[in-house]
Each structure stands twice: as C-alpha cells, then as structure tokens.
Design a protein around this motif. Structure first.
Motif, PDB file in Angstrom:
ATOM      1  N   ARG A  57       0.107   4.044   3.557  1.00  0.00           N
ATOM      2  CA  ARG A  57       0.084   3.648   4.970  1.00  0.00           C
ATOM      3  C   ARG A  57       0.210   2.132   5.116  1.00  0.00           C
ATOM      4  O   ARG A  57      -0.035   1.596   6.179  1.00  0.00           O
ATOM      5  CB  ARG A  57      -1.203   4.143   5.619  1.00  0.00           C
ATOM      6  CG  ARG A  57      -1.256   5.677   5.627  1.00  0.00           C
ATOM      7  CD  ARG A  57      -2.389   6.226   6.396  1.00  0.00           C
ATOM      8  NE  ARG A  57      -2.130   6.049   7.834  1.00  0.00           N
ATOM      9  CZ  ARG A  57      -3.065   6.163   8.759  1.00  0.00           C
ATOM     10  NH1 ARG A  57      -4.307   6.454   8.414  1.00  0.00           N
ATOM     11  NH2 ARG A  57      -2.778   5.997  10.011  1.00  0.00           N
ATOM     12  N   ALA A  58       0.592   1.463   4.023  1.00  0.00           N
ATOM     13  CA  ALA A  58       0.782   0.006   3.992  1.00  0.00           C
ATOM     14  C   ALA A  58      -0.497  -0.757   4.312  1.00  0.00           C
ATOM     15  O   ALA A  58      -0.452  -1.872   4.815  1.00  0.00           O
ATOM     16  CB  ALA A  58       1.929  -0.415   4.923  1.00  0.00           C
ATOM     17  N   GLN A  59      -1.622  -0.179   3.986  1.00  0.00           N
ATOM     18  CA  GLN A  59      -2.916  -0.842   4.145  1.00  0.00           C
ATOM     19  C   GLN A  59      -3.352  -1.325   2.758  1.00  0.00           C
ATOM     20  O   GLN A  59      -4.274  -0.790   2.154  1.00  0.00           O
ATOM     21  CB  GLN A  59      -3.945   0.124   4.734  1.00  0.00           C
ATOM     22  CG  GLN A  59      -3.584   0.643   6.104  1.00  0.00           C
ATOM     23  CD  GLN A  59      -4.513   1.764   6.555  1.00  0.00           C
ATOM     24  OE1 GLN A  59      -5.243   2.349   5.771  1.00  0.00           O
ATOM     25  NE2 GLN A  59      -4.460   2.065   7.845  1.00  0.00           N
ATOM     26  N   LEU A  60      -2.654  -2.341   2.266  1.00  0.00           N
ATOM     27  CA  LEU A  60      -2.856  -2.780   0.886  1.00  0.00           C
ATOM     28  C   LEU A  60      -4.255  -3.337   0.640  1.00  0.00           C
ATOM     29  O   LEU A  60      -4.801  -3.164  -0.455  1.00  0.00           O
ATOM     30  CB  LEU A  60      -1.778  -3.780   0.474  1.00  0.00           C
ATOM     31  CG  LEU A  60      -0.350  -3.224   0.447  1.00  0.00           C
ATOM     32  CD1 LEU A  60       0.620  -4.276  -0.050  1.00  0.00           C
ATOM     33  CD2 LEU A  60      -0.265  -1.972  -0.408  1.00  0.00           C
TER      34      LEU A  60
ATOM     35  N   GLY B 239       2.095  -6.232  -3.950  1.00  0.00           N
ATOM     36  CA  GLY B 239       1.699  -7.477  -3.300  1.00  0.00           C
ATOM     37  C   GLY B 239       2.452  -8.694  -3.813  1.00  0.00           C
ATOM     38  O   GLY B 239       2.137  -9.821  -3.444  1.00  0.00           O
ATOM     39  N   GLY B 240       3.445  -8.478  -4.685  1.00  0.00           N
ATOM     40  CA  GLY B 240       4.257  -9.577  -5.190  1.00  0.00           C
ATOM     41  C   GLY B 240       3.638 -10.336  -6.350  1.00  0.00           C
ATOM     42  O   GLY B 240       4.154 -11.367  -6.759  1.00  0.00           O
TER      43      GLY B 240
ATOM     44  N   ALA C 174       0.335  -7.904 -12.233  1.00  0.00           N
ATOM     45  CA  ALA C 174       0.655  -6.483 -12.400  1.00  0.00           C
ATOM     46  C   ALA C 174       0.960  -6.170 -13.861  1.00  0.00           C
ATOM     47  O   ALA C 174       0.497  -5.154 -14.403  1.00  0.00           O
ATOM     48  CB  ALA C 174       1.834  -6.094 -11.506  1.00  0.00           C
ATOM     49  N   ALA C 175       1.722  -7.054 -14.509  1.00  0.00           N
ATOM     50  CA  ALA C 175       2.070  -6.844 -15.919  1.00  0.00           C
ATOM     51  C   ALA C 175       0.826  -6.897 -16.797  1.00  0.00           C
ATOM     52  O   ALA C 175       0.669  -6.067 -17.711  1.00  0.00           O
ATOM     53  CB  ALA C 175       3.087  -7.886 -16.372  1.00  0.00           C
TER      54      ALA C 175
ATOM     55  N   ALA D  79      -2.495  -2.215 -11.033  1.00  0.00           N
ATOM     56  CA  ALA D  79      -1.237  -2.871 -11.381  1.00  0.00           C
ATOM     57  C   ALA D  79      -0.172  -2.590 -10.322  1.00  0.00           C
ATOM     58  O   ALA D  79       0.559  -3.506  -9.905  1.00  0.00           O
ATOM     59  CB  ALA D  79      -0.758  -2.401 -12.759  1.00  0.00           C
ATOM     60  N   ALA D  80      -0.082  -1.363  -9.876  1.00  0.00           N
ATOM     61  CA  ALA D  80       0.906  -0.997  -8.850  1.00  0.00           C
ATOM     62  C   ALA D  80       0.635  -1.746  -7.545  1.00  0.00           C
ATOM     63  O   ALA D  80       1.573  -2.223  -6.883  1.00  0.00           O
ATOM     64  CB  ALA D  80       0.893   0.507  -8.613  1.00  0.00           C
TER      65      ALA D  80
END
Length: 178
Positions: A125-128, A159-160, A165-166, A153-154
């Motif tokens: 729902r794009a509620q990061l 979130g850029g 993430a890596a 990580a995802a």
C-alpha cells in the motif's frame, strides 16, 4: 449366553484417558497426544489444511471458505490469522486484510509470520514507514529469521538505499534458516 457381547481380552483394553492438565499443548499433535479428540480440534486441523491448499493453489476464496467454518476471534495460533490475512490481501480486500492483521497482532504480538505479513501488506500500500516499523519489530523479536532480514533488505531497496539493502541481504545469506 448366545446373546452375550464378546469382550476384549484384558491385554487389549484401552488405557484410561489422561486427566485434564492445565498446561495442555495448543498444537494439534499435543492435544491429540493428551486424548483430546473433540470435533473442534479435528475441524480446525481440517480447515487449516484446506485453507492452506486453497492459498497455495491460488484460490484465496477457498481459503476464506475453509476458515469461515471454524473462525473465531479467539484462535490462539497465528496460522489461521495469517491465512485469512493473506487471502484477503490476494483478493484485493486491503482494508479487511489490515483489520485482520491488526487484530491478530493484538492477540499474538510476538508472531513473526503476522508481523512479516503486515510488513508486506503495508509495503504493497506504499506505506513504507509502517512496513519498516513492522519489519523492525519482527527482527527485534526474531533476529535469527533470514526471511525477516530479506524483508528489511527489500524495504531498503524500495527506499533507494541500495548499499544498505545489499548489506542486509548479505547478512540474511549468512544465516542458517531454521
């Protein structure tokens, strides 16, 4: 004499049923081991099996139908809650899914599965920020669950935060899944 009902030899008689224990296991195997063969136990096990099959075969409507037969807001394990939330999410009933997940987490606040699914739901729902809060809480409670680290990580990737993430994914790769 001719009408007498034969009886089993002494060596084949049933052992007496165990006495009720206050600390009886919640799991189906534990309950059956203690002699609990009540219909609701069997019905719950059958409904969960059917609900799981429905979800795995891409039929969330079947999952909900199976769960509706046994549903109670007092269910004490996370499996039925998880299955209901996932099915509602797959059916596009986001508001219902969130309501089920929040109720479930209220009842079972330490469930890694429910916190994970809430993270997935809120991310969809794009509620990061909400997804990150659910994910962070899940990892804090269950730091040895690689799937939870992969979820983090995802979320970092979305979130850029590529380097973060890596690093999170690499950390998950070092873990031994239980």
């Amino acid at each position: 004499p001719g009408d007498a009902i034969p009886t089993a030899p002494e060596s084949h008689t049933r052992a007496p049923m165990p006495a009720f224990r206050q600390d009886a296991p919640i799991s189906l195997a534990g309950r059956l081991e203690l002699g609990d063969t009540t219909p609701e136990t069997t019905d719950l096990a059958m409904a969960l099996e059917s609900a799981t099959r429905g979800l795995l075969s891409g039929r969330p409507d079947h999952t909900l139908s199976a769960l509706d037969r046994i549903w109670s807001d007092r269910l004490a394990t996370d499996s039925p809650w998880f299955l209901r939330g996932a099915a509602l999410e797959l059916l596009g009933r986001s508001i219902d899914a969130e309501s089920v997940l929040r109720s479930a987490i209220e009842r079972l606040p330490r469930s890694a599965a429910l916190l994970y699914l809430l993270g997935v739901h809120t991310a969809n729902r794009a509620q990061l920020n909400a997804a990150k809060i659910a994910s962070d809480h899940a990892v804090a409670l269950h730091p040895n669950e690689p799937l939870l680290w992969l979820q983090r990580a995802a979320l970092a990737f979305r979130g850029g935060q590529i380097e973060s993430a890596a690093a999170l994914a690499a950390h998950a790769g070092t873990m031994n899944p239980g």
